[in-house]
Write a protein that holds these residues in place. Sequence first.
Motif, PDB file in Angstrom:
ATOM      1  N   TYR A 176       3.393   9.318   0.886  1.00 35.23           N
ATOM      2  CA  TYR A 176       4.521   9.145  -0.014  1.00 35.23           C
ATOM      3  C   TYR A 176       4.211  10.133  -1.176  1.00 35.23           C
ATOM      4  O   TYR A 176       4.977  10.888  -1.844  1.00 35.23           O
ATOM      5  CB  TYR A 176       4.718   7.885  -0.757  1.00 35.23           C
ATOM      6  CG  TYR A 176       5.441   6.905   0.215  1.00 35.23           C
ATOM      7  CD1 TYR A 176       5.546   7.148   1.493  1.00 35.23           C
ATOM      8  CD2 TYR A 176       5.892   5.800  -0.233  1.00 35.23           C
ATOM      9  CE1 TYR A 176       6.238   6.120   2.564  1.00 35.23           C
ATOM     10  CE2 TYR A 176       6.897   5.002   0.613  1.00 35.23           C
ATOM     11  CZ  TYR A 176       7.027   5.172   2.007  1.00 35.23           C
ATOM     12  OH  TYR A 176       7.635   4.419   2.628  1.00 35.23           O
ATOM     13  N   ALA A 177       2.814  10.015  -1.641  1.00 31.21           N
ATOM     14  CA  ALA A 177       2.468  10.917  -2.704  1.00 31.21           C
ATOM     15  C   ALA A 177       2.658  12.380  -2.349  1.00 31.21           C
ATOM     16  O   ALA A 177       3.288  13.338  -3.211  1.00 31.21           O
ATOM     17  CB  ALA A 177       0.969  10.750  -3.160  1.00 31.21           C
ATOM     18  N   LYS A 178       2.429  12.841  -1.232  1.00 31.87           N
ATOM     19  CA  LYS A 178       2.550  14.362  -0.565  1.00 31.87           C
ATOM     20  C   LYS A 178       4.022  14.766  -0.821  1.00 31.87           C
ATOM     21  O   LYS A 178       4.513  15.746  -1.160  1.00 31.87           O
ATOM     22  CB  LYS A 178       2.115  14.750   0.690  1.00 31.87           C
ATOM     23  CG  LYS A 178       0.600  14.600   0.719  1.00 31.87           C
ATOM     24  CD  LYS A 178       0.188  14.802   2.380  1.00 31.87           C
ATOM     25  CE  LYS A 178       0.224  15.812   2.906  1.00 31.87           C
ATOM     26  NZ  LYS A 178      -0.136  15.704   4.154  1.00 31.87           N
ATOM     27  N   ALA A 179       5.078  13.789  -0.312  1.00 31.39           N
ATOM     28  CA  ALA A 179       6.362  13.930  -0.361  1.00 31.39           C
ATOM     29  C   ALA A 179       6.815  14.234  -1.732  1.00 31.39           C
ATOM     30  O   ALA A 179       7.806  15.350  -2.381  1.00 31.39           O
ATOM     31  CB  ALA A 179       7.030  13.027   0.336  1.00 31.39           C
ATOM     32  N   LEU A 180       6.163  13.430  -2.694  1.00 33.78           N
ATOM     33  CA  LEU A 180       6.963  13.536  -4.201  1.00 33.78           C
ATOM     34  C   LEU A 180       6.057  14.770  -5.039  1.00 33.78           C
ATOM     35  O   LEU A 180       6.871  15.539  -5.519  1.00 33.78           O
ATOM     36  CB  LEU A 180       6.296  12.358  -4.772  1.00 33.78           C
ATOM     37  CG  LEU A 180       6.809  12.139  -6.368  1.00 33.78           C
ATOM     38  CD1 LEU A 180       8.352  12.311  -6.384  1.00 33.78           C
ATOM     39  CD2 LEU A 180       6.218  10.725  -7.101  1.00 33.78           C
ATOM     40  N   LEU A 181       4.753  14.962  -4.523  1.00 34.56           N
ATOM     41  CA  LEU A 181       4.173  16.055  -5.313  1.00 34.56           C
ATOM     42  C   LEU A 181       4.519  17.241  -4.934  1.00 34.56           C
ATOM     43  O   LEU A 181       4.375  18.406  -5.568  1.00 34.56           O
ATOM     44  CB  LEU A 181       2.531  15.647  -5.567  1.00 34.56           C
ATOM     45  CG  LEU A 181       2.280  14.513  -6.129  1.00 34.56           C
ATOM     46  CD1 LEU A 181       0.608  14.448  -6.057  1.00 34.56           C
ATOM     47  CD2 LEU A 181       2.443  14.520  -7.410  1.00 34.56           C
ATOM     48  N   PRO A 233       1.033  -1.059   0.058  1.00 37.09           N
ATOM     49  CA  PRO A 233      -0.174  -0.018   0.041  1.00 37.09           C
ATOM     50  C   PRO A 233       0.764   1.450  -0.048  1.00 37.09           C
ATOM     51  O   PRO A 233       0.370   2.467  -0.432  1.00 37.09           O
ATOM     52  CB  PRO A 233      -0.758  -0.139   1.195  1.00 37.09           C
ATOM     53  CG  PRO A 233      -0.198  -1.099   2.126  1.00 37.09           C
ATOM     54  CD  PRO A 233       0.574  -1.948   1.125  1.00 37.09           C
ATOM     55  N   TYR A 234       1.929   1.203   0.382  1.00 43.08           N
ATOM     56  CA  TYR A 234       2.942   2.459   0.469  1.00 43.08           C
ATOM     57  C   TYR A 234       3.513   2.544  -1.024  1.00 43.08           C
ATOM     58  O   TYR A 234       3.798   3.750  -1.432  1.00 43.08           O
ATOM     59  CB  TYR A 234       3.931   2.489   1.619  1.00 43.08           C
ATOM     60  CG  TYR A 234       3.396   2.697   2.807  1.00 43.08           C
ATOM     61  CD1 TYR A 234       3.328   4.070   3.311  1.00 43.08           C
ATOM     62  CD2 TYR A 234       2.470   1.832   3.522  1.00 43.08           C
ATOM     63  CE1 TYR A 234       2.832   4.502   4.443  1.00 43.08           C
ATOM     64  CE2 TYR A 234       2.106   2.388   4.796  1.00 43.08           C
ATOM     65  CZ  TYR A 234       2.256   3.650   5.337  1.00 43.08           C
ATOM     66  OH  TYR A 234       1.770   4.021   6.746  1.00 43.08           O
ATOM     67  N   GLY A 235       4.024   1.754  -1.578  1.00 45.85           N
ATOM     68  CA  GLY A 235       4.924   1.477  -2.921  1.00 45.85           C
ATOM     69  C   GLY A 235       5.692   0.413  -3.066  1.00 45.85           C
ATOM     70  O   GLY A 235       5.856  -0.350  -2.193  1.00 45.85           O
ATOM     71  N   HIS A 236       6.012   0.232  -4.298  1.00 43.33           N
ATOM     72  CA  HIS A 236       6.972  -1.173  -4.420  1.00 43.33           C
ATOM     73  C   HIS A 236       7.993  -0.871  -5.478  1.00 43.33           C
ATOM     74  O   HIS A 236       7.534   0.257  -6.310  1.00 43.33           O
ATOM     75  CB  HIS A 236       6.155  -2.343  -4.467  1.00 43.33           C
ATOM     76  CG  HIS A 236       5.442  -2.066  -5.814  1.00 43.33           C
ATOM     77  ND1 HIS A 236       5.747  -2.484  -6.887  1.00 43.33           N
ATOM     78  CD2 HIS A 236       3.842  -1.778  -5.565  1.00 43.33           C
ATOM     79  CE1 HIS A 236       4.634  -2.199  -7.822  1.00 43.33           C
ATOM     80  NE2 HIS A 236       3.437  -1.797  -7.186  1.00 43.33           N
ATOM     81  N   GLN A 237       8.744  -1.388  -6.097  1.00 40.01           N
ATOM     82  CA  GLN A 237       9.893  -1.361  -7.073  1.00 40.01           C
ATOM     83  C   GLN A 237       9.074  -2.081  -8.075  1.00 40.01           C
ATOM     84  O   GLN A 237       8.370  -2.923  -8.032  1.00 40.01           O
ATOM     85  CB  GLN A 237      11.130  -2.063  -6.389  1.00 40.01           C
ATOM     86  CG  GLN A 237      11.192  -3.345  -6.155  1.00 40.01           C
ATOM     87  CD  GLN A 237      12.415  -4.056  -5.645  1.00 40.01           C
ATOM     88  OE1 GLN A 237      13.433  -4.595  -6.493  1.00 40.01           O
ATOM     89  NE2 GLN A 237      12.853  -3.701  -4.322  1.00 40.01           N
ATOM     90  N   VAL A 238       9.459  -1.803  -9.475  1.00 35.01           N
ATOM     91  CA  VAL A 238       9.205  -2.097 -10.579  1.00 35.01           C
ATOM     92  C   VAL A 238      10.031  -2.384 -11.314  1.00 35.01           C
ATOM     93  O   VAL A 238      10.602  -1.250 -11.668  1.00 35.01           O
ATOM     94  CB  VAL A 238       7.918  -1.506 -11.179  1.00 35.01           C
ATOM     95  CG1 VAL A 238       7.518  -2.003 -12.577  1.00 35.01           C
ATOM     96  CG2 VAL A 238       6.636  -1.450 -10.331  1.00 35.01           C
ATOM     97  N   LEU A 259       1.015   6.698  -9.207  1.00 36.82           N
ATOM     98  CA  LEU A 259       0.039   6.092  -9.587  1.00 36.82           C
ATOM     99  C   LEU A 259      -1.297   6.688  -8.711  1.00 36.82           C
ATOM    100  O   LEU A 259      -1.278   6.345  -7.317  1.00 36.82           O
ATOM    101  CB  LEU A 259      -0.147   4.801  -9.597  1.00 36.82           C
ATOM    102  CG  LEU A 259       0.914   4.205 -10.627  1.00 36.82           C
ATOM    103  CD1 LEU A 259       0.805   2.484 -10.574  1.00 36.82           C
ATOM    104  CD2 LEU A 259       0.799   4.708 -11.913  1.00 36.82           C
ATOM    105  N   LEU A 260      -2.187   7.445  -9.282  1.00 39.79           N
ATOM    106  CA  LEU A 260      -3.200   8.054  -8.386  1.00 39.79           C
ATOM    107  C   LEU A 260      -4.231   7.092  -7.926  1.00 39.79           C
ATOM    108  O   LEU A 260      -5.129   7.603  -7.335  1.00 39.79           O
ATOM    109  CB  LEU A 260      -3.927   9.132  -9.465  1.00 39.79           C
ATOM    110  CG  LEU A 260      -3.004  10.226 -10.114  1.00 39.79           C
ATOM    111  CD1 LEU A 260      -3.687  11.190 -10.710  1.00 39.79           C
ATOM    112  CD2 LEU A 260      -1.975  10.800  -8.806  1.00 39.79           C
TER     113      LEU A 260
END
Length: 315
Positions: free
Chosen positions: A98-103, A77-82, A279-280
């Motif tokens: 995580y999205a707030k830190a990036l955006l 749910p937080y993120g992962h490698q692709v 990814l939104l």
Amino acid sequence: MFSITINLIQLFQLIVLIFLASILIKILKLFCKRWKLIAAMKPFPGPPAHWLYGHALEFSQDGTDLDKTVTWAKKYPYGHQVWFGPFTAYLAVYHPDYAKALLASSEPKDDVVYRFMLPWIGDGLLINSGQKWHRHRRLLTPGFHYDILKSYVQEIAESTKIMLDENGIGLSDEDLRAEVDTFMFEGHDTTASGISWLLYCLAQHPEHQQKCREEIRELLEGQEKFEWEFLSKMPYTTMCLKESLRLYPPLPGVSRKLSKPLIFPDGKQVPEGRIFQNLLLFEQMIVNRAPTSINPTLRCTCSLLKLDSCFAISN
């Protein structure tokens, strides 16, 4: 003659040796890159990847690729490698923190994902960055301001003049075509997709459709035509629209490349040079409920810019 032959053989051997050495150096550089990628992605475990293809074979391009992404988002749910191949990796992030830190950062668009669209829509606002992006944005903003809808034809004509003549420096024919293609894609196609999904959602939930119908009928009672001011007097319909965009965003992600290290709220850090795909779909996990259900009443304060309010509502 014999001496010349020997010299030629030695020269050939030297060329072959240099060639093999250069290939070896490039291979070592690739593996150094892979080792650095593995180290950078270690704090963010993800689905098992093939040693050569990575996760590329997981995307069969049969219309179910986003379903695969949703499955991964639920598991990580937080993120992962692709991984795409052994030497290219992305960090897909979903969680609002995580999205707030990036955006909230000013990181540039990545130079891989967006470039795939270059032959299609040209080097417009969606793809370009830096000074070129700022210049195009400054020239194009007057032509696409929200208030233009009030006096559509006259304002567009005036704004076109501004775009072409401001400071005596306008956009070239190539730039203009790229921006028109970009707005056709970002405006026309995405709007059509958004409306289609809204109608689909309302058809699936007739109780919300009926409330929207009642709201609009009440608003138009005694009116001969629909006025501009009415748009701000349809709160329930607006919330249904936002719910539809949450569930089925026309553009489900953005991609950025770090120019400096990024630290997440939980202390995990990603070094510069790494590419993110935000990814939104993370918006589906903001509220504590099934991500595929519709509840327009939550949209009054929930937005990507007010994530704290969303958590307050869901708790």
